[in-house]
Design a protein around this motif. Structure first.
Motif, PDB file in Angstrom:
ATOM      1  N   ARG A 158       4.488   3.818  -4.027  1.00 51.23           N
ATOM      2  CA  ARG A 158       5.784   3.109  -3.951  1.00 51.23           C
ATOM      3  C   ARG A 158       6.906   3.774  -3.260  1.00 51.23           C
ATOM      4  NH1 ARG A 158       7.350  -0.357  -9.310  1.00 51.23           N
ATOM      5  NH2 ARG A 158       8.440  -1.670  -7.469  1.00 51.23           N
ATOM      6  N   PHE A 159       6.434   5.264  -3.000  1.00 47.93           N
ATOM      7  CA  PHE A 159       7.726   5.941  -2.516  1.00 47.93           C
ATOM      8  C   PHE A 159       7.679   6.096  -1.116  1.00 47.93           C
ATOM      9  CE2 PHE A 159       7.000   8.836  -6.569  1.00 47.93           C
ATOM     10  CZ  PHE A 159       7.310   7.837  -7.145  1.00 47.93           C
ATOM     11  N   ALA A 160       6.440   5.616  -0.514  1.00 51.50           N
ATOM     12  CA  ALA A 160       6.058   5.657   1.017  1.00 51.50           C
ATOM     13  C   ALA A 160       7.180   5.380   1.833  1.00 51.50           C
ATOM     14  CB  ALA A 160       4.758   5.350   1.040  1.00 51.50           C
ATOM     15  N   SER A 161       7.639   6.064   2.680  1.00 52.72           N
ATOM     16  CA  SER A 161       8.812   5.628   3.807  1.00 52.72           C
ATOM     17  C   SER A 161       8.750   6.816   4.925  1.00 52.72           C
ATOM     18  CB  SER A 161      10.020   5.707   3.267  1.00 52.72           C
ATOM     19  OG  SER A 161      10.353   6.840   2.459  1.00 52.72           O
ATOM     20  N   THR A 162       9.073   5.994   6.103  1.00 51.71           N
ATOM     21  CA  THR A 162       9.330   6.772   7.271  1.00 51.71           C
ATOM     22  C   THR A 162      10.743   6.775   7.477  1.00 51.71           C
ATOM     23  OG1 THR A 162       9.005   5.040   8.660  1.00 51.71           O
ATOM     24  CG2 THR A 162       6.777   5.921   8.256  1.00 51.71           C
ATOM     25  N   VAL A 163      10.953   7.606   8.686  1.00 56.51           N
ATOM     26  CA  VAL A 163      12.410   7.725   9.120  1.00 56.51           C
ATOM     27  C   VAL A 163      12.977   6.205   9.466  1.00 56.51           C
ATOM     28  CG1 VAL A 163      13.940   8.516  10.838  1.00 56.51           C
ATOM     29  CG2 VAL A 163      12.180   9.993   9.854  1.00 56.51           C
ATOM     30  N   ASP A 164      11.913   5.622  10.357  1.00 54.93           N
ATOM     31  CA  ASP A 164      12.387   4.101  10.597  1.00 54.93           C
ATOM     32  C   ASP A 164      12.700   3.174   9.338  1.00 54.93           C
ATOM     33  OD1 ASP A 164      12.335   4.851  13.420  1.00 54.93           O
ATOM     34  OD2 ASP A 164      10.365   3.903  13.785  1.00 54.93           O
TER      35      ASP A 164
END
Length: 452
Positions: A174-180
């Motif tokens: 649920r935490f996964a995120s990229t800069v974009d």
């Protein structure tokens, strides 16, 4: 709107007979000491600025009391984290909103009038993105609006499970995120910015985001936005960073990036002397959360040498085992006393009263970390203030007021709270307390019915 205070804590110190005026936008328009009380204006005896809670994971309020059960082996931050992950995988956006609203009511009732939300539950429980990339952030903002607290939303960059770009564990999905992704959330929330709402960014940690990603994120956000980062919270984290980069976390970051006053370094518990000096000289704020740091067995921040070198700090409730700024400040000082076996440590040459030094310093550091014009009873600042219970025996006239407030026992001495120019607490009760608490209790019941 106006309030007349017999005693008010202004930036220069306690003043008598202060007339405070604010407008419909929720900003102070005038703060006038040595005034004559106008007819028909509400009066208060002791008024001080509301505190900034500079580090919050609001969903963790649902964990309160659930992790205080010993496991089969030694318990630590890392075993607590596994339990936290299980809760994080179960909460729906609507439940996040209900939990956040309850938390923020509790914060307001105890004297926080602003919060910095370090928000990393971006995705659905199965790890899929929501149709609105800012869905869960909006829910937390909605909870803040219901409670009436000012907020700095900090969408978190969380790419890796550990140093060396280790892939995320399944329970971190649920935490996964990229800069974009983070920049998309910032852009989506841009129309919501106001005197009560700011939007910054938060690379989670050097474990969860690479230096290259952190540099790209910081370079892409407007230069006036706050940047928050967990750092050096655990000794294992320091050892892992040494193995990965040959340097301790603060040294690694400072050697590879320019750090300035926009930054807030949360915890920063385990530092060597060189790192203490670098952090103090940078102008950044250290975000200290003594009740959570004690609850998780983190350790004690080296406060005395940091303050001697001009370091800036603020306080936060983090996992919300406490929602009282008084408790955070008291235990910040008491932890240092236990370690040093000395008394009255958080003082300066100019301010010898510990309560006054702690409250004023945390106000300044918190306001800086929030990136909002808060933390002072002054024209142009957001109209946030606390009215203390003048009838309580622990409330004394200046100069004893803040020492009694911080060190005088466990009764909540906050009687009324103004946040953003609106009275949100009256007679110790929040204006929406019962409705928000009812929804929170239903949310906890729903979560307990789910399989763990």
């Amino acid at each position: 709107m106006k309030l007349f205070a017999s005693h008010a804590l202004l930036p220069a110190g306690w003043c008598r007979n202060v007339l405070l005026a604010w407008d419909d936008a929720g900003r102070f328009t005038a703060v006038t000491p040595d005034a004559v009380a106008p007819t028909g204006v509400e009066r208060a005896e002791y008024v001080l600025p509301g505190m900034v809670n500079l580090h919050s994971h609001s969903f963790q309020r649902a964990l309160s009391g659930l992790t205080e059960i010993a496991g089969d082996g030694p318990d630590s931050f890392w075993t607590w984290r596994d339990l936290m992950y299980r809760t994080a995988l179960r909460i729906t956006p609507a439940q996040m909103e209900a939990i956040a609203a309850q938390l923020f009511v509790e914060c307001l009732r105890h004297g926080y009038t602003s919060v910095c939300e370090f928000h990393y539950l971006h995705r659905a429980p199965d790890g899929a993105p929501y149709g609105d990339v800012a869905e869960t952030a909006r829910r937390v903002l909605a909870g803040a609006a219901q409670a009436g607290i000012g907020i700095t939303m900090l969408p978190v960059l969380y790419r890796h499970a550990g140093f060396g770009a280790k892939p995320l564990r399944d329970e971190q999905r649920r935490f996964a995120s990229t800069v974009d992704d983070v920049l998309a959330i910032v852009a989506a929330l841009e129309p919501l910015r106001s005197p009560l709402v700011e939007v910054g960014v938060a690379p989670h940690s050097l474990r969860a985001a690479s230096i290259d990603d952190i540099r790209a994120l910081v370079g892409a956000v407007p230069r006036d936005r706050p940047i928050h980062l967990h750092i050096a919270e655990q000794e294992d984290e320091v050892r892992q960073c040494l193995a990965h980069a040959g340097r301790r976390p603060v040294s690694f970051l400072f050697d590879t990036m320019a750090v300035d006053a926009r930054w807030c370094f949360v915890h920063a518990t385990h530092l060597d002397d060189q790192e203490v000096a670098a952090l103090a000289a940078s102008g950044a704020v250290v975000g200290l959360c003594p009740s959570t740091e004690a609850n998780l067995g983190d350790g004690l921040f080296p406060l005395a040498p940091f303050l001697r070198q001009g370091g800036r700090f603020g306080i936060g409730s983090d996992s919300h085992v406490s929602t009282s700024p008084v408790e955070e400040l008291r235990w910040l000082e008491y932890g240092q006393r236990l370690a040093a076996r000395r008394r009255n440590l958080a003082v300066s040459r100019q301010e010898r009263r510990v309560g006054d030094y702690l409250w004023q310093s945390a106000l300044a550091g918190g306001a800086q970390a929030a990136g909002r014009k808060v933390g002072a009873l002054a024209a142009g600042c957001v109209a946030d203030l606390l009215v203390l219970d003048a009838a309580h025996p622990n409330v004394a006239p200046p100069p004893a007021t803040l020492n009694g407030f911080v060190f005088g026992g466990n009764d909540n001495l906050v009687q009324d709270v103004l946040a953003g120019g609106r009275w949100v607490v009256r007679g110790r009760e929040h204006v929406a307390q019962q409705a928000i608490a009812t929804r929170f209790r239903s949310t906890l019941a729903e979560l307990r019915e789910l399989p763990s």
